[in-house]
Design an enzyme around this catalytic site. Structure first.
Site, PDB file in Angstrom:
ATOM      1  NE  ARG A   1      -7.463  99.063  47.478  1.00  0.00           N
ATOM      2  CZ  ARG A   1      -7.336  98.650  46.229  1.00  0.00           C
ATOM      3  NH1 ARG A   1      -6.437  98.121  45.625  1.00  0.00           N
ATOM      4  NH2 ARG A   1      -8.540  99.020  45.547  1.00  0.00           N
TER       5      ARG A   1
ATOM      6  NE  ARG B   1       2.760  93.962  22.569  1.00  0.00           N
ATOM      7  CZ  ARG B   1       3.438  94.381  23.504  1.00  0.00           C
ATOM      8  NH1 ARG B   1       4.313  95.476  23.386  1.00  0.00           N
ATOM      9  NH2 ARG B   1       3.654  93.631  24.486  1.00  0.00           N
TER      10      ARG B   1
ATOM     11  CE  LYS C   1      -3.069 103.897  32.063  1.00  0.00           C
ATOM     12  NZ  LYS C   1      -2.441 102.688  32.567  1.00  0.00           N
TER      13      LYS C   1
ATOM     14  N   PRO D   1       0.790 103.921  25.256  1.00  0.00           N
ATOM     15  CG  PRO D   1      -1.422 103.633  24.068  1.00  0.00           C
ATOM     16  CD  PRO D   1       0.000 103.026  24.361  1.00  0.00           C
ATOM     17  CD  GLU D   2       1.971 105.170  31.461  1.00  0.00           C
ATOM     18  OE1 GLU D   2       1.913 105.884  32.634  1.00  0.00           O
ATOM     19  OE2 GLU D   2       3.069 104.813  31.207  1.00  0.00           O
TER      20      GLU D   2
ATOM     21  CG  HIS E   1      -0.288  95.182  12.647  1.00  0.00           C
ATOM     22  ND1 HIS E   1      -0.151  93.853  12.817  1.00  0.00           N
ATOM     23  CD2 HIS E   1       1.074  95.718  12.731  1.00  0.00           C
ATOM     24  CE1 HIS E   1       0.953  93.465  12.634  1.00  0.00           C
ATOM     25  NE2 HIS E   1       1.874  94.575  12.549  1.00  0.00           N
TER      26      HIS E   1
ATOM     27  NE  ARG F   1       3.741  95.224  34.418  1.00  0.00           N
ATOM     28  CZ  ARG F   1       2.463  95.287  34.348  1.00  0.00           C
ATOM     29  NH1 ARG F   1       1.928  96.505  33.950  1.00  0.00           N
ATOM     30  NH2 ARG F   1       1.677  94.311  33.892  1.00  0.00           N
TER      31      ARG F   1
END
Length: 303
Positions: free
Chosen positions: A176, A122, A61, A2-3, A102, A286
């Site tokens: 940055r 998870r 989120k 989920p985003e 779960h 990832r």
DNA sequence: ACGCTTACCTGACGGC
DNA sequence: TGCCGTCAGGTAAGCG
């Protein structure tokens, strides 16, 4: 996974099914689900019982339901905060139905109607009851700074909020010393973007994920932002993205955006712009998907 | 202080 | 058949 669009779909479901209802009791079946509630599971349950859930809010989120005391007209000072993590689900249904494998937390309501369940295979997601504090990122409500949960205070506005400051985002990128994808995943710069929509936004902006942020032009930064807004808006319109059974709305239904993805998960499939096979790189442990032609690797790359 | 790595967690899946 | 390694990835603590 989920985003922002997936969380917003869940928020809308909660808005319909929990707004104005009073919790009767909460049952914590797995303590890890409330690990960020420092006072522990019993305190978590105690703070929910008897309180009325107001219209759910969201930033990035995170989503939260302000909690009002039944005996008081005062504005809520606390909220039930939820983050779905990787596999979290908030489900609404018949209280008598079978318990999900779960199932981590169950909230029953005083009206005896449909209950609220937090299911999370998870266990990266969590629930907590926390204080509301004034928003430092410019959110306004009724002429005053909006209130956000304390753990959300360091999370920047998301690009679908009015409060999102595009110029501040651009200046932060220039300050940055990192790559653009790492910056997109940094929730303190821009919230709601995860691995999937970061790749999609960069594909739309025709920028490589390792592009140093300090070299971005204002126009390129605007393209990334526009790409993120477009792709998340389009995903939201069809109920979000689902790669497996993990992401579902409050009724357990999946979204349809996966078929519309241009980059993510499309390794070796042709780019929808130029036909070049999409490449997959490993980055931050990832996957990153991009088009080798539309998104050439910069001479100076930052990871 | 900032940039980056690592730990957390379960289930699906491929290889042998 | 079963075992083991790999992969999925959001967050925040912790490292240098």
């Amino acid at each position: 996974m989920p985003e922002l669009p997936e969380v917003e779909v869940v928020r809308r479901g909660l808005e319909r099914w929990t707004t104005g209802r009073t919790a009767a009791s909460a049952e914590v079946l797995h303590p890890r689900a409330v690990r960020r509630h420092a006072a522990g599971p019993a305190d978590f349950a105690g703070r929910l019982a008897g309180r009325t859930m107001l219209a759910p809010r969201r930033r990035g989120k995170y989503m939260w339901l302000p909690l009002q005391d039944a005996s008081s007209e005062a504005a809520p000072g606390e909220a039930l905060l939820a983050h779905l993590g990787m596999s979290g689900q908030l489900l609404i249904g018949d209280p008598g139905r079978e318990r999900e494998k779960h199932l981590r937390v169950r909230v029953a309501f005083a009206d005896g109607g449909r209950d609220l369940r937090f299911v999370d295979q998870r266990t990266f997601g969590h629930l907590m009851v926390c204080d509301l504090v004034p928003d430092a990122f410019g959110g306004r409500e009724g002429g005053a700074p909006a209130l956000v949960p304390e753990p959300v205070a360091h999370i920047a506005a998301d690009p679908l909020e009015d409060a999102f400051d595009a110029e501040a985002f651009f200046r932060a990128l220039r300050r940055r010393r990192t790559g653009i994808k790492r910056a997109l995943l940094d929730q303190s710069l821009i919230s709601g973007v995860g691995n999937i929509y970061a790749d999609e936004a960069l594909w739309r902006a025709r920028l490589h994920w390792a592009r140093p942020t300090e070299t971005l032009t204002r126009a390129e930064a605007a393209r990334v932002l526009e790409g993120a807004r477009e792709v998340m808006g389009a995903a939201l319109a069809v109920g979000g993205t689902s790669f497996d059974s993990h992401y579902v709305d409050v009724n357990g239904d999946s979204g349809y955006f996966e078929r519309s993805l241009d980059a993510y998960g499309r390794r070796d499939e042709p780019c929808r712009r130029c036909g070049t096979p999409i490449r997959r790189d490993v980055f931050m442990n990832r996957s990153s998907y991009s088009c080798p032609t539309c998104q050439p690797r910069p001479r100076r790359a930052r990871y």
